[in-house]
Design a protein around this motif. Sequence first.
Motif, short mmCIF file in Angstrom:
data_model
loop_
_atom_site.label_atom_id
_atom_site.label_comp_id
_atom_site.label_asym_id
_atom_site.label_seq_id
_atom_site.Cartn_x
_atom_site.Cartn_y
_atom_site.Cartn_z
N ALA A 11 0.51 -0.90 -0.38
CA ALA A 11 0.01 0.15 -0.40
C ALA A 11 0.77 0.86 -0.13
O ALA A 11 0.71 1.85 0.27
CB ALA A 11 -1.33 -0.13 0.97
N GLY A 12 1.79 1.05 -1.04
CA GLY A 12 3.00 2.61 -1.19
C GLY A 12 3.86 2.48 0.33
O GLY A 12 4.26 3.72 -0.22
N LYS A 13 4.39 1.49 1.42
CA LYS A 13 4.68 1.98 2.54
C LYS A 13 5.79 0.59 1.61
O LYS A 13 5.57 -0.54 1.48
CB LYS A 13 4.44 1.70 3.42
N CYS A 14 6.81 0.74 2.39
CA CYS A 14 8.02 0.03 2.60
C CYS A 14 7.68 -0.55 3.84
O CYS A 14 7.32 0.28 5.09
CB CYS A 14 10.14 0.19 2.24
N VAL A 15 7.91 -2.52 3.96
CA VAL A 15 7.01 -2.36 5.57
C VAL A 15 8.22 -3.55 5.74
O VAL A 15 8.38 -4.04 7.32
CB VAL A 15 5.46 -3.63 5.52
N GLU A 16 8.69 -4.26 5.47
CA GLU A 16 10.32 -4.76 5.14
C GLU A 16 11.79 -4.19 4.65
O GLU A 16 11.47 -4.96 2.91
CB GLU A 16 9.99 -6.19 6.09
N ALA A 17 12.51 -4.47 4.98
CA ALA A 17 14.13 -4.38 4.21
C ALA A 17 15.54 -4.56 4.50
O ALA A 17 15.14 -4.91 5.94
CB ALA A 17 13.71 -2.80 3.84
N GLY A 18 15.94 -5.55 4.16
CA GLY A 18 16.96 -6.06 4.32
C GLY A 18 18.27 -6.84 3.31
O GLY A 18 17.49 -6.56 2.04
N ASP A 19 18.91 -7.59 3.76
CA ASP A 19 19.76 -8.43 3.00
C ASP A 19 18.34 -9.68 2.65
O ASP A 19 17.73 -10.11 3.74
CB ASP A 19 21.32 -9.61 3.41
N THR A 20 18.75 -10.16 1.27
CA THR A 20 17.37 -10.68 0.70
C THR A 20 17.65 -12.57 1.23
O THR A 20 16.75 -12.78 1.84
CB THR A 20 17.81 -11.16 -0.68
N GLN A 21 18.33 -12.97 1.31
CA GLN A 21 18.16 -14.22 2.24
C GLN A 21 18.04 -14.26 3.72
O GLN A 21 17.25 -15.77 4.62
CB GLN A 21 19.79 -14.39 1.97
N THR A 22 18.91 -13.42 4.02
CA THR A 22 18.25 -13.40 6.38
C THR A 22 16.31 -12.84 5.97
O THR A 22 15.77 -13.50 6.89
CB THR A 22 18.38 -11.58 6.66
N ILE A 23 16.36 -12.22 4.85
CA ILE A 23 15.05 -12.27 4.76
C ILE A 23 14.25 -14.25 4.59
O ILE A 23 12.77 -13.76 5.08
CB ILE A 23 14.12 -11.09 4.11
N ILE A 24 14.35 -13.71 3.64
CA ILE A 24 13.18 -15.09 2.98
C ILE A 24 13.52 -16.05 3.89
O ILE A 24 12.69 -17.06 4.62
CB ILE A 24 13.80 -15.11 1.63
N GLY A 25 14.94 -16.42 5.00
CA GLY A 25 14.88 -17.23 6.09
C GLY A 25 14.29 -16.84 7.34
O GLY A 25 14.13 -17.67 7.97
N ASN A 26 14.10 -15.68 7.24
CA ASN A 26 13.82 -15.19 8.94
C ASN A 26 13.28 -14.27 8.30
O ASN A 26 13.33 -13.24 8.87
CB ASN A 26 15.10 -15.15 10.15
N PRO A 27 11.67 -13.60 8.35
CA PRO A 27 11.09 -13.09 7.83
C PRO A 27 9.98 -12.36 9.11
O PRO A 27 10.60 -12.65 9.87
CB PRO A 27 9.80 -13.43 6.86
N LYS A 28 10.21 -10.70 9.21
CA LYS A 28 9.86 -10.74 10.48
C LYS A 28 8.53 -9.38 10.58
O LYS A 28 7.23 -9.84 11.21
CB LYS A 28 10.94 -9.29 10.72
N HIS A 29 7.82 -9.08 8.98
CA HIS A 29 7.24 -8.61 9.01
C HIS A 29 5.63 -9.56 8.54
O HIS A 29 5.21 -10.74 7.72
CB HIS A 29 6.70 -7.67 8.16
N PRO A 30 4.54 -9.89 8.91
CA PRO A 30 3.36 -10.89 8.11
C PRO A 30 2.86 -11.07 7.36
O PRO A 30 3.19 -11.77 6.45
CB PRO A 30 2.99 -9.88 9.40
#
Length: 322
Positions: free
Chosen positions: A230-249
């Motif tokens: 919805a027009g906002k960034c809700v999570e950002a960071g290293d690709t593999q870190t986010i895919i391995g351990n997502p923080k945002h629902p």
Amino acid sequence: MAMLEIDDLRVAFPRGKTDEIEALRGVSLRLEKGERLGVVGESGAGKSMLAFAILNLIAEPGRVSHGEVRFEGENLLDLSDRQIRSIRGNRISMIFQDPMVTLNPVLTIGQQMIETLKAHRRISRREAHRLSVEKLKMVAIPSAESRMDAYPHELSGGLRQRVVIAIALLTDPELIIADEPTTALDVTIQAEIMALILKLCRENDVALILITHDLGVVAEVTQKLMIMYAGKCVEAGDTQTIIGNPKHPYTSGLLQALPQKAERGTKLYQIPGSMPPITALPNGCPYHPRCPRATEECRAFMPDMKQGVACYHPLLSAEETV
């Protein structure tokens, strides 16, 4: 100083005589030379709007209402039309999702490539022809010399997209923005095109912003990841870190919806509901109507970005899912 720096970028469209609605709401990012960033989200998340804002291509009555887009230290939003044209299509190139929209149907491939080169460089027609053939060979188009005389409709979808990539590479750009570059292609050709883009970026030290809805693709191609909603960034960071351990629902929901996550014979996971239109955003966190972790705080207030995630109740471990 990063090659591309975007700070609190906002894009607004008028609603009525005195009101405005925001299609981008405070997006920030940093991209170093040769770095590859994936921008992921459902349709309507603002991904393509971000690409157009970077290139100062927001069509009226829309406008960039706030923020900066600095490329090599220069704010692109402050440049005149002539100045931005020296960067757009030259130092920053864009690959669109539909090559038949990008390519002119009444001009040959050679005419379009030569005109692109002559628009940005003082170069002879013979040299422009040579460089065009060279780029067609670089993207593995067979019989590159004869393809210069072909019209877009005479090529397959995969070859047309390779031509678009070759055109994007003509001026040796420092940054390529690829907006859903494989959407119109079958799965096998999609994999070939993405492998080609990755290879070319690595070999030429070109930075990439890959806009897609497919987390599986960005896992293979990008180093950094930005999830938009919805027009906002809700999570950002290293690709593999986010895919391995997502923080945002929302990120967790997107990952659970990947086909490879489902057991054979079972239904694919689907995030309930749909993304709200920008004309009817809810109060608080825009994801709260779809989020099983939402509380009264989420419904009342927009969460700030903290440690790479904009969420009051982020997931704490890789085992935790929504």
